[in-house]
Design a protein around this motif. Structure first.
Motif, short mmCIF file in Angstrom:
data_model
loop_
_atom_site.label_atom_id
_atom_site.label_comp_id
_atom_site.label_asym_id
_atom_site.label_seq_id
_atom_site.Cartn_x
_atom_site.Cartn_y
_atom_site.Cartn_z
N SER A 134 -4.54 13.47 -9.41
CA SER A 134 -3.74 12.42 -9.15
C SER A 134 -2.11 13.03 -9.18
CB SER A 134 -3.79 11.43 -10.03
OG SER A 134 -2.71 10.51 -10.39
N GLY A 177 6.77 5.06 -7.55
CA GLY A 177 5.45 5.35 -8.25
C GLY A 177 4.88 4.01 -8.67
N ASN A 216 -8.27 0.38 -4.91
CA ASN A 216 -8.61 1.76 -5.08
C ASN A 216 -9.28 2.48 -4.22
OD1 ASN A 216 -7.12 1.04 -7.52
ND2 ASN A 216 -8.88 0.66 -8.92
N THR A 241 3.02 8.27 -11.98
CA THR A 241 3.34 8.75 -10.75
C THR A 241 4.98 8.63 -10.37
OG1 THR A 241 1.03 7.92 -10.02
CG2 THR A 241 2.60 8.59 -8.18
N GLU A 242 5.32 7.58 -11.02
CA GLU A 242 6.94 7.48 -10.78
C GLU A 242 7.75 8.71 -11.15
OE1 GLU A 242 8.27 4.36 -9.63
OE2 GLU A 242 10.28 5.68 -9.72
N GLY A 258 0.52 12.91 -6.15
CA GLY A 258 1.89 12.52 -6.39
C GLY A 258 3.16 13.55 -5.87
N THR A 315 -2.31 6.70 -7.71
CA THR A 315 -2.66 5.89 -8.63
C THR A 315 -3.93 5.30 -8.74
OG1 THR A 315 -0.17 5.17 -8.59
CG2 THR A 315 -1.63 3.93 -9.96
N SER A 361 2.51 7.81 -20.47
CA SER A 361 2.84 8.19 -19.09
C SER A 361 4.42 7.15 -18.78
CB SER A 361 1.96 7.67 -18.04
OG SER A 361 1.81 6.33 -18.10
N ALA A 380 1.40 1.46 -7.76
CA ALA A 380 0.35 0.86 -8.61
C ALA A 380 -0.04 -0.46 -7.95
CB ALA A 380 0.83 0.32 -9.98
N ASN A 397 -2.56 4.86 -16.05
CA ASN A 397 -1.46 5.73 -16.05
C ASN A 397 -0.44 5.36 -14.87
OD1 ASN A 397 0.06 8.19 -15.32
ND2 ASN A 397 -1.19 9.24 -16.64
N LEU A 398 0.77 5.12 -15.39
CA LEU A 398 1.82 4.81 -14.37
C LEU A 398 2.75 5.66 -14.24
CD1 LEU A 398 2.71 1.12 -15.24
CD2 LEU A 398 1.21 2.04 -13.16
#
Lengths: 351, 307
Positions: free
Chosen positions: A244, A272, A284, A83-84, A248, A70, A142, A276, A80-81
């Motif tokens: 990314s 995910g 970051n 990753t979950e 993940g 993330t 996303s 964040a 962008n979320l």
């Protein structure tokens, strides 16, 4: 001056944690019959046993991967979320590969993790492409993809991989050759920690020692930078999304091969989204993300031990996490005092 | 295929569309107000969830659904106040703040649920009250329309009223004008004496109120109890509907209804022998396709303008 800023950051972080803990304690006073005991369990229990410290590290590994995935997006100002969903779907991919027969315990996990990462990267390219080409709101796409990937993954598990001798959602057992070995005795800390360290070093080198990394960092500061630097924004967004998603996918695979014998996620694992938070807390920055993941894992392990022995449910830890994140990510929290101190100091110097 | 079409043409399908669109449209209106004032409020999902929880639990304790509704609204507005404090005063990035608040809601509601009921799944064991259904006198006797529009939860009618009220506020009142001014260019608005932070705070509070109404509907209308994460992304679907509405409240409403239709379709299709996991993704696929199609349209439009 720079050192001063850094000290201020640390003070700010400490103040945020302190505030969050005070709030947690107030909640415990209201809701728990043994507030003091619960509170001290949550804060200190992980230190009492090697096995508990092991739990902290084990929890930290997937959180770090999710956070790193993330953080790279956030750094490029891409909210962008996804990753979950990638964690969930790549778990299914991992299960598909890990249940196949393969001769070598060296190649099997490697192949599994690579395929999972590749699939993750390709999935991330979908919102990435639409963002890069048409400026489609990546937050919405996303999030929708998370729900879609969950449905798709669940469908695949139930129809093609379901173990019939186990109740609920469950794949067949992973092959013994696919599992990541435990590397620290009397804990369950597995080889995934090594893969994590490699990933952090690679990201650190990429971000701070390559042209791509420089473009990512500058684009985060000014979204027009990519265009001026000669690097095509279109390709930058695609590359960042792919890396990314790859991280993940690797994280999901490492978690499953290190900690589980079969795929049993019947809901989105929530890793995910926590990623964040890790990205925000870690500013970051790859090393920062891992540090944040360690701190949160410590708290979660403490809360878990507390929930087992007291009347307080483990979810209280979310209060701490949310409050810390809110304060840490606010630019003006304590800024006034910092500036007042700077002015005072400046006055003394000029006098 | 023909069976599906047959289902979609029944008045019952129309009734279901309204039944499922309520939380989506409230969320879309919440996003619309916030966005008009220049704030991307992605905490709507969390505000809805918190309101859903507070509403049904309060109604269980007071045995009065209306007090539950008021409590739900307050909960949504408290969440909005927290978000405004952090984003407007402490300058947290509003997307990051929103993510944090959403995560907070999803866990904190489970925390309180466990404390109150001993269960982490649902609040079904509490004897909560639901908001009443309303049968509209003359309308109910009109053949098809009656079966579509009459007999809904009171919040469905409040939703229709809210669309009109939001329209009137945005286009007919000084407050609406100021919100739009602040959203378009905060510096210009400030230079003519508009208190930007105050206007944004009001917008966020109203946004929280609308989101809360959608949340309250989930636990006191759609269902009669709270379940873990029961909003299931409806707040985000509302955000998508708002994004595709191009700043026009009627278009926003229309898009929300379109998404509601896909939601109802996914409900109806569960009667057929199709894999339920896939069927349940239909609303999300619809939103995905919708928002992509919209951005391609915008992209082409900007390109033509640019040339």
């Amino acid at each position: 001056m720079l050192a001063n800023e850094r000290i201020f950051e640390v003070v700010k972080m400490a103040a945020a944690v302190l505030l969050a803990l005070v709030l947690t304690f107030i909640l415990l006073l209201i809701f728990s019959a043994q507030p003091l005991e619960s509170f001290s369990k949550m804060l200190f229990a992980p230190l009492t046993k090697v096995r508990y410290m092991g739990n902290v590290i084990e929890t930290m590994i997937p959180l770090s991967f999710a956070g790193l995935a993330t953080a790279l997006l956030f750094r490029t100002k891409l909210f962008n979320l996804g990753t979950e969903g990638i964690f969930y779907f790549c778990g299914v991919v991992t299960a598909a590969v890990a249940t196949q027969t393969m001769s070598s315990a060296l190649i099997h996990p490697f192949v599994t993790i690579m395929i999972s990462g590749l699939v993750g990267g390709l999935i991330a390219l979908i919102p990435g492409f639409f963002k890069a080409k048409y400026n489609t709101n990546e937050l919405v796409t996303s999030l929708m993809m998370n729900s879609i990937l969950f449905g798709l993954g669940l469908f695949i598990i139930k129809n093609f991989m379901q173990a019939l001798d186990v109740p609920g959602v469950a794949s067949h057992l992973f092959q013994a050759t696919a599992k990541l070995p435990v590397i620290i005795p009397s804990t369950r800390i597995h080889f995934g920690i090594v893969i994590l360290i490699i990933t952090v070093v690679a990201l650190q080198l990429m971000l701070f020692h390559t042209k791509l990394g420089y473009t990512i960092r500058m684009t985060g500061l000014n979204k027009n930078f990519a265009r001026y630097s000669g690097m095509n924004a279109f390709w930058l967004f695609l590359v960042v999304h792919f890396i990314s998603g790859f991280i993940g996918g690797v994280g999901s695979s490492v978690e499953l091969l290190g900690m589980y014998n079969r795929f049993q996620w019947s809901a989105l694992p929530g890793l995910g989204f926590t990623g964040a938070l890790m990205a925000m807390l870690g500013r970051n920055h790859p090393v920062g993300v891992v540090a944040a993941a360690f701190a949160i894992s410590y708290l979660r392990t403490g809360a878990d031990i507390m929930a087992r022995t007291t009347d307080v449910p483990v979810e209280i830890v979310a209060v701490v996490e949310a409050v810390v994140v809110l304060f840490v990510s606010s630019q003006y929290f304590l800024r006034k005092y910092h500036e007042r101190a700077l002015i005072k100091k400046g006055g003394e110097q000029s006098a | 295929m023909l069976d599906v079409l047959n289902i979609m043409l029944t008045p019952e399908f129309g009734f279901t569309v309204i039944r499922v669109v309520v939380p989506i449209l409230f969320a879309a209106l919440a996003a619309y107000i916030a966005n008009s004032a220049g704030i991307a409020n992605i905490a709507i999902e969390g505000m809805m969830l918190m309101a859903a929880f507070v509403g049904t639990v309060t109604s269980a304790f007071t045995q009065n659904a209306w007090i539950g509704l008021i409590a739900a609204c307050l909960a949504g507005m408290v969440m909005a106040a927290i978000l405004s404090y952090f984003t407007l005063i402490l300058k947290t990035n509003n997307i990051l703040g929103g993510i944090a608040l959403n995560l907070f809601s999803s866990s904190f509601t489970v925390f309180l649920l466990f404390i109150i009921t001993g269960s982490k799944g649902t609040s079904a064991t509490l004897s909560a009250r639901s908001l009443p259904k309303v049968v509209i006198p003359i309308l109910k006797d009109i053949p098809i329309l009656g079966r579509i529009f009459s007999g809904h939860n009171v919040l469905a009618y409040i939703m229709f009223a809210a669309v009109i009220l939001v329209y009137l506020m945005m286009y007919q009142t000084p407050l609406g004008l100021r919100m739009k001014a602040v959203g378009k260019d905060p510096h210009a608005a400030e230079s003519v004496g508009v208190n930007v932070i105050r206007i944004k705070t009001i917008a966020l509070l109203l946004s929280g109120l609308l989101a809360a109404l959608g949340g309250a509907y989930m636990s006191m209308g759609y269902l009669s109890f709270f379940t873990q994460n029961m909003t299931a992304g409806r707040g985000f679907i509302g955000l998508a509907a708002e994004a595709m509405g191009m700043g026009n409240v009627w278009l926003v409403t229309l898009t929300a209804f379109l998404f509601g239709m896909f939601d109802a379709l996914s409900n109806a299709l569960q009667l057929f022998a199709l894999p339920s996991e896939i069927i349940q993704t239909i609303p999300y696929v619809a939103v995905f396709v919708g928002i992509v199609a919209y951005s391609i349209y915008e992209y082409r439009r900007m390109k033509i303008k640019g040339e």
